[in-house]
Design a protein around this motif. Structure first.
Motif, PDB file in Angstrom:
ATOM      1  N   GLN A 167      12.260  28.054 -16.557  1.00  0.00           N
ATOM      2  CA  GLN A 167      12.266  27.900 -15.100  1.00  0.00           C
ATOM      3  C   GLN A 167      10.858  28.087 -14.554  1.00  0.00           C
ATOM      4  O   GLN A 167      10.068  28.877 -15.073  1.00  0.00           O
ATOM      5  CB  GLN A 167      13.247  28.881 -14.466  1.00  0.00           C
ATOM      6  CG  GLN A 167      12.978  30.350 -14.742  1.00  0.00           C
ATOM      7  CD  GLN A 167      12.066  31.010 -13.742  1.00  0.00           C
ATOM      8  OE1 GLN A 167      11.895  30.527 -12.623  1.00  0.00           O
ATOM      9  NE2 GLN A 167      11.460  32.114 -14.137  1.00  0.00           N
ATOM     10  N   SER A 168      10.543  27.345 -13.495  1.00  0.00           N
ATOM     11  CA  SER A 168       9.184  27.340 -12.951  1.00  0.00           C
ATOM     12  C   SER A 168       9.113  27.891 -11.536  1.00  0.00           C
ATOM     13  O   SER A 168       8.093  27.751 -10.871  1.00  0.00           O
ATOM     14  CB  SER A 168       8.628  25.908 -12.966  1.00  0.00           C
ATOM     15  OG  SER A 168       9.456  25.040 -12.205  1.00  0.00           O
ATOM     16  N   SER A 169      10.188  28.528 -11.070  1.00  0.00           N
ATOM     17  CA  SER A 169      10.220  28.999  -9.687  1.00  0.00           C
ATOM     18  C   SER A 169       9.753  30.439  -9.538  1.00  0.00           C
ATOM     19  O   SER A 169       9.787  30.987  -8.442  1.00  0.00           O
ATOM     20  CB  SER A 169      11.647  28.865  -9.131  1.00  0.00           C
ATOM     21  OG  SER A 169      12.562  29.595  -9.924  1.00  0.00           O
ATOM     22  N   GLY A 170       9.321  31.068 -10.633  1.00  0.00           N
ATOM     23  CA  GLY A 170       8.874  32.455 -10.555  1.00  0.00           C
ATOM     24  C   GLY A 170      10.004  33.435 -10.333  1.00  0.00           C
ATOM     25  O   GLY A 170       9.789  34.543  -9.846  1.00  0.00           O
ATOM     26  N   ALA A 171      11.224  33.054 -10.699  1.00  0.00           N
ATOM     27  CA  ALA A 171      12.390  33.903 -10.467  1.00  0.00           C
ATOM     28  C   ALA A 171      12.494  34.999 -11.523  1.00  0.00           C
ATOM     29  O   ALA A 171      11.917  34.911 -12.610  1.00  0.00           O
ATOM     30  CB  ALA A 171      13.663  33.056 -10.474  1.00  0.00           C
ATOM     31  N   VAL A 172      13.248  36.044 -11.193  1.00  0.00           N
ATOM     32  CA  VAL A 172      13.610  37.062 -12.172  1.00  0.00           C
ATOM     33  C   VAL A 172      14.494  36.405 -13.224  1.00  0.00           C
ATOM     34  O   VAL A 172      15.479  35.753 -12.895  1.00  0.00           O
ATOM     35  CB  VAL A 172      14.386  38.209 -11.493  1.00  0.00           C
ATOM     36  CG1 VAL A 172      14.886  39.197 -12.536  1.00  0.00           C
ATOM     37  CG2 VAL A 172      13.525  38.912 -10.472  1.00  0.00           C
ATOM     38  N   GLU A 173      14.147  36.564 -14.498  1.00  0.00           N
ATOM     39  CA  GLU A 173      14.948  35.997 -15.581  1.00  0.00           C
ATOM     40  C   GLU A 173      15.879  37.071 -16.116  1.00  0.00           C
ATOM     41  O   GLU A 173      15.441  38.134 -16.541  1.00  0.00           O
ATOM     42  CB  GLU A 173      14.029  35.464 -16.684  1.00  0.00           C
ATOM     43  CG  GLU A 173      13.138  34.328 -16.196  1.00  0.00           C
ATOM     44  CD  GLU A 173      12.149  33.864 -17.249  1.00  0.00           C
ATOM     45  OE1 GLU A 173      12.221  34.370 -18.392  1.00  0.00           O
ATOM     46  OE2 GLU A 173      11.306  33.012 -16.929  1.00  0.00           O
ATOM     47  N   VAL A 174      17.154  36.781 -16.103  1.00  0.00           N
ATOM     48  CA  VAL A 174      18.163  37.797 -16.377  1.00  0.00           C
ATOM     49  C   VAL A 174      18.644  37.735 -17.823  1.00  0.00           C
ATOM     50  O   VAL A 174      18.838  36.663 -18.389  1.00  0.00           O
ATOM     51  CB  VAL A 174      19.365  37.626 -15.421  1.00  0.00           C
ATOM     52  CG1 VAL A 174      20.500  38.568 -15.796  1.00  0.00           C
ATOM     53  CG2 VAL A 174      18.923  37.877 -13.990  1.00  0.00           C
TER      54      VAL A 174
END
Length: 499
Positions: A260-267
């Protein structure tokens, strides 16, 4: 230094010994490490002999390794590796690791000295330590480690130098690599070989160019008792009456969470033990994530199993490898090294700036078929409180706990949506990996959002479904139960455009 409470808590689980209040290697260990550093080990068989010599020098011979470990090391480095790869490993990489291990005592000493200057503000003005220590269950806290110290500690795992006899007593996962290599010999598989290749790529990279960053490992705890300071463990009434609106829901039927490229927290929402079966035979989502970012594994050294009200957040790890292959046949393809690519957005947390953000959280709870209870969702809420509420950092997640643990993917999806929304995350990017049970997820999520439901509204629907399911009044999945019209003879609903 020896009197430090932090060091005392972890000392029994480290391979070094103390002399004059400082860590050091016994003379026999120094001699063996110098042989390694001088490039005098040239085969997998001799490599494992050096490992045995080091373990004897550290009085670890009474803690037996996996019986097939010596055969596994010989198999990989003498047969699986090509002649060119093997020569590079024994002439360049292994000597660099030997020299790095020689410096481990000084790296530890510097770490504890430097963490005195890296304490962070706690409650009521108290200063909280960031030093390496045992972060036991129900004890919130954070540890900062340089990537260089992490590399040295993971080298100890490769050399099987960590004492392990007392680890199960406090619910610490395995940390040495003997089972990983031993299982390659016992029951060879391409997946197991490729897991080891990921680790080898990591050591090749750090031996030629040592990363200079800092990684934080934080245990987060939702207190069971209410107080005026902390966000406490919410009860069913809390969820059913929540007026928080549901956050945006993005469905990705293909692609990987880690891409993912949205800078989100990866769970990582799977095993109560950090890393799951990464150092055993496991090779699904959690284990793959730890293989492509091996720095995650160092948390297994000092983070015991998580309870229902806990999560672990890791910030700053680097991704060193990638892979090809279907997710249900993971690691069937070619592996290659990735160059370090920091996220564009620099994140600030707890006074420590990191250019690469990754949050790994886990829970011991799995969804029982037909039964939903409050504590199953509370873990997710704890996970998603990783950074300040109201920020623009979303959540990238997927079908955690729906494989070996047998969780219901539709229920798992809703639980994570509720938790992320309650934690004021702006969006969830949900990766379904093409799972058939979630083919209509995008349509159902779109409809739910069109109804302007709150967290409480969706929670109450989930509870009603759970009651119906437990009474045998329905045997369909939650999505079909909630919106049966989209499952009938290919019919589709006209849904409003929420753009």
């Amino acid at each position: 230094m020896e009197e430090r409470e932090e060091l005392q808590s972890i000392l029994a689980y480290l391979p070094v010994v103390m002399r004059c209040s400082s860590p050091f290697w016994p003379s026999q260990a120094v001699e063996t490490l110098r042989e390694l550093g001088g490039g005098r080990v040239n085969s997998g068989h001799h490599f494992f002999q050096a490992i045995s010599d080091l373990r004897n020098a550290l009085s670890l011979s009474s803690e037996p390794l996996a019986p097939s470990a010596p055969h596994g090391y010989a198999l990989f480095f003498d047969e699986v590796m090509s002649g060119e790869e093997s020569s590079k490993w024994f002439q360049e990489v292994l000597p660099a690791l030997g020299n790095l291990l020689l410096r481990l005592p000084s790296l530890l000493e510097s770490h504890y000295q430097n963490t005195d200057n890296m304490a962070i503000d706690g409650e009521a003005g108290a200063m909280l330590t960031t030093a390496l220590r045992l972060l036991d269950s129900q004890q919130p806290g954070i540890v900062f480690l340089t990537q260089e110290l992490i590399a040295a500690l993971l080298s100890c795992s490769l050399f099987c130098l960590f004492p392990v006899s007392d680890r199960p007593v406090i619910h610490l996962p395995m940390i040495n690599f003997d089972v990983l290599f031993g299982s390659l010999y016992d029951d060879y598989s391409q997946k197991q070989e490729n897991k080891i290749w990921c680790i080898v790529h990591y050591f090749q990279r750090i031996s030629s160019e040592m990363p200079k960053g800092i990684v934080s490992f934080e245990r987060k705890v939702l207190p069971f008792k209410n107080d005026s300071i902390h966000i406490s463990y919410p009860d069913a009434n809390f969820w059913s009456t929540s007026a928080i609106p549901l956050c945006r829901f993005e469905v990705h039927s293909s692609g990987l969470i880690e891409d993912q490229s949205s800078g989100a927290v990866e769970v990582d929402f799977a095993n109560k033990y950090l890393g799951g079966g990464a150092l055993g035979r496991g090779c699904v989502q959690e284990e793959i994530r730890f293989m492509v970012s091996p720095e995650l594994m160092v948390g297994m050294l000092f983070l015991p199993a998580m309870a229902d009200n806990e999560a672990i957040e890791i910030v700053g790890v680097e991704r060193f490898s990638s892979y090809t292959g279907e997710i249900n046949k993971a690691f069937c393809g070619f592996l290659y090294q990735c160059k370090y690519q920091p996220y564009q957005k620099i994140l600030q947390e707890n006074g420590c700036t990191s250019a690469l953000f990754y949050a790994a959280t886990s829970t011991s709870m799995e969804t029982d078929e037909g039964e939903i209870s409050n504590h199953k969702i509370t873990n997710s809420q704890n996970d998603y409180h990783g950074m300040d509420q109201g920020n623009n950092i979303g959540v990238a997640t997927g079908n955690w706990g729906c494989g070996a643990f047998g969780g219901d993917p539709e229920v798992k999806t809703i639980i994570q949506w509720l938790a992320a929304s309650q934690a004021l995350r702006p969006f969830i990017a949900y990766y379904t990996f093409g799972l058939e049970a979630l083919q209509s997820l995008d349509e159902v999520a779109h409809w739910i959002l069109s109804q302007r439901w709150t967290v409480g509204d969706l929670w109450n629907m989930l509870i009603e479904y759970s009651i119906n399911r437990s009474k045998g009044e329905t045997n369909v999945g939650f999505l079909q139960w909630l919106l049966p019209s989209i499952y009938g003879h290919g019919a589709r609903m006209d849904l409003p455009n929420l753009a």
